[in-house]
Motif scaffolding. Structure first.
Motif, PDB file in Angstrom:
ATOM      1  N   LYS A  28      11.149  17.673  37.873  1.00  0.00           N
ATOM      2  CA  LYS A  28      11.606  17.943  39.236  1.00  0.00           C
ATOM      3  C   LYS A  28      10.500  18.628  40.039  1.00  0.00           C
ATOM      4  O   LYS A  28      10.234  18.258  41.186  1.00  0.00           O
ATOM      5  N   LEU A  31       7.767  16.108  40.944  1.00  0.00           N
ATOM      6  CA  LEU A  31       8.193  15.229  42.034  1.00  0.00           C
ATOM      7  C   LEU A  31       8.136  15.964  43.369  1.00  0.00           C
ATOM      8  O   LEU A  31       7.701  15.407  44.372  1.00  0.00           O
ATOM      9  N   ALA A  32       8.553  17.222  43.381  1.00  0.00           N
ATOM     10  CA  ALA A  32       8.504  18.023  44.611  1.00  0.00           C
ATOM     11  C   ALA A  32       7.066  18.216  45.068  1.00  0.00           C
ATOM     12  O   ALA A  32       6.760  18.104  46.262  1.00  0.00           O
ATOM     13  N   GLN A  33       6.170  18.468  44.130  1.00  0.00           N
ATOM     14  CA  GLN A  33       4.752  18.623  44.478  1.00  0.00           C
ATOM     15  C   GLN A  33       4.186  17.329  45.037  1.00  0.00           C
ATOM     16  O   GLN A  33       3.263  17.348  45.839  1.00  0.00           O
ATOM     17  N   GLY A  34       4.754  16.215  44.621  1.00  0.00           N
ATOM     18  CA  GLY A  34       4.332  14.919  45.124  1.00  0.00           C
ATOM     19  C   GLY A  34       4.991  14.553  46.444  1.00  0.00           C
ATOM     20  O   GLY A  34       4.752  13.486  46.984  1.00  0.00           O
ATOM     21  N   GLY A  35       5.839  15.438  46.951  1.00  0.00           N
ATOM     22  CA  GLY A  35       6.462  15.223  48.244  1.00  0.00           C
ATOM     23  C   GLY A  35       7.921  14.809  48.204  1.00  0.00           C
ATOM     24  O   GLY A  35       8.546  14.644  49.247  1.00  0.00           O
ATOM     25  N   ASP A  36       8.498  14.624  47.008  1.00  0.00           N
ATOM     26  CA  ASP A  36       9.897  14.228  46.902  1.00  0.00           C
ATOM     27  C   ASP A  36      10.755  15.471  46.683  1.00  0.00           C
ATOM     28  O   ASP A  36      11.113  15.814  45.563  1.00  0.00           O
ATOM     29  N   TRP A  37      11.080  16.150  47.783  1.00  0.00           N
ATOM     30  CA  TRP A  37      11.824  17.414  47.725  1.00  0.00           C
ATOM     31  C   TRP A  37      13.312  17.215  47.517  1.00  0.00           C
ATOM     32  O   TRP A  37      14.043  18.186  47.292  1.00  0.00           O
ATOM     33  N   ASN A  38      13.801  15.994  47.583  1.00  0.00           N
ATOM     34  CA  ASN A  38      15.237  15.733  47.517  1.00  0.00           C
ATOM     35  C   ASN A  38      15.766  15.534  46.106  1.00  0.00           C
ATOM     36  O   ASN A  38      16.965  15.367  45.935  1.00  0.00           O
ATOM     37  N   VAL A  39      14.911  15.556  45.105  1.00  0.00           N
ATOM     38  CA  VAL A  39      15.357  15.346  43.730  1.00  0.00           C
ATOM     39  C   VAL A  39      16.018  16.619  43.213  1.00  0.00           C
ATOM     40  O   VAL A  39      15.435  17.689  43.237  1.00  0.00           O
ATOM     41  N   THR A  40      17.260  16.478  42.769  1.00  0.00           N
ATOM     42  CA  THR A  40      17.991  17.612  42.207  1.00  0.00           C
ATOM     43  C   THR A  40      17.707  17.714  40.712  1.00  0.00           C
ATOM     44  O   THR A  40      17.177  16.780  40.094  1.00  0.00           O
TER      45      THR A  40
END
Length: 70
Positions: A28, A31-40
């Motif tokens: 998670k 993914l957030a570091q890659g720009g996908d902040w919506n992954v729970t």
């Protein structure tokens, strides 16, 4: 087919504690570091589970590589 050395580098970048496994929390974060902040956390757990061949809720490099090699 993916390059195994690049895959190893990517795996090690995601495996932030260096224990040789990727947890849902580490995935998670990556993914957030890659720009996908919506992954729970739940979504990350489901993604790990879909690639986790032995059911330990962790992703080993071998499991990671098998998924990339498909």
């Amino acid at each position: 087919m993916a390059d195994i050395e690049e895959a190893r580098k990517q795996f090690e970048r995601i495996d932030t504690n260096g224990d040789g496994f990727i947890t849902a929390a580490e995935f998670k974060t990556a993914l957030a570091q890659g720009g996908d902040w919506n992954v729970t956390e739940e979504v990350a757990e489901a993604i790990i589970a879909s690639r986790d061949l032995n059911g330990d809720k962790l992703l080993s490099f071998d499991e990671f590589w098998i998924h990339l090699s498909k």
